[in-house]
Design an enzyme around this catalytic site. Sequence first.
Site, PDB file in Angstrom:
ATOM      1  N   CYS A  12      22.275   1.693 -81.917  1.00  0.00           N
ATOM      2  CA  CYS A  12      21.821   1.960 -80.384  1.00  0.00           C
ATOM      3  C   CYS A  12      22.204   0.560 -79.669  1.00  0.00           C
ATOM      4  O   CYS A  12      21.937  -0.338 -80.267  1.00  0.00           O
ATOM      5  CB  CYS A  12      20.384   2.582 -80.567  1.00  0.00           C
ATOM      6  SG  CYS A  12      20.102   3.675 -79.124  1.00  0.00           S
ATOM      7  N   CYS A  86      24.350   6.405 -77.477  1.00  0.00           N
ATOM      8  CA  CYS A  86      24.245   5.452 -76.343  1.00  0.00           C
ATOM      9  C   CYS A  86      25.475   5.635 -75.466  1.00  0.00           C
ATOM     10  O   CYS A  86      25.537   4.793 -74.764  1.00  0.00           O
ATOM     11  CB  CYS A  86      23.727   4.222 -76.975  1.00  0.00           C
ATOM     12  SG  CYS A  86      24.562   3.628 -78.314  1.00  0.00           S
ATOM     13  N   CYS A  90      27.795   1.905 -76.930  1.00  0.00           N
ATOM     14  CA  CYS A  90      27.155   2.080 -78.366  1.00  0.00           C
ATOM     15  C   CYS A  90      27.761   0.813 -78.995  1.00  0.00           C
ATOM     16  O   CYS A  90      29.065   0.537 -78.795  1.00  0.00           O
ATOM     17  CB  CYS A  90      27.834   3.350 -79.186  1.00  0.00           C
ATOM     18  SG  CYS A  90      26.300   4.363 -79.620  1.00  0.00           S
TER      19      CYS A  90
END
Length: 137
Positions: A12, A86, A90
């Site tokens: 993340c 995310c 990411c």
Amino acid sequence: MNKNKPKVAFLCTHNACRSQIAEALGRKLAGDAFEPFSAGTEKQDHLDPGAVKWMKELHGVDMEKTQRSKTLRDIPAADIVIFMGCGIACPAMKAAYEENWGLDDPSGKSREEYEKTIRIIEQRILDLKEKIQKEWK
């Protein structure tokens, strides 16, 4: 460490909430099937307070005692990479197997949002454990 157990990286952006929850639940619920790690593109000076609070209450896990924020350089190469959701920010890490769980970030939201996210991660950890036990060689 068992060399036959795959290393699973939960990634993340901030490595403070969802990926930390996944690392903790991976260790608790599936540590016999894989080695969990979490990391992000940025280190944080603390874990998300809501994640810490609700993981303690729901699973008896004190993430402040067992975990810290990490970047990709701080974890070993992974066999399996799970992107927490995310989007375009990411972290980039390649592995033999990848999934994107596409989870919304509950940071700063209600208890219900944290609980929902924790329950989804819990089920996906169990699903991943089953998949690894059946398919990983």
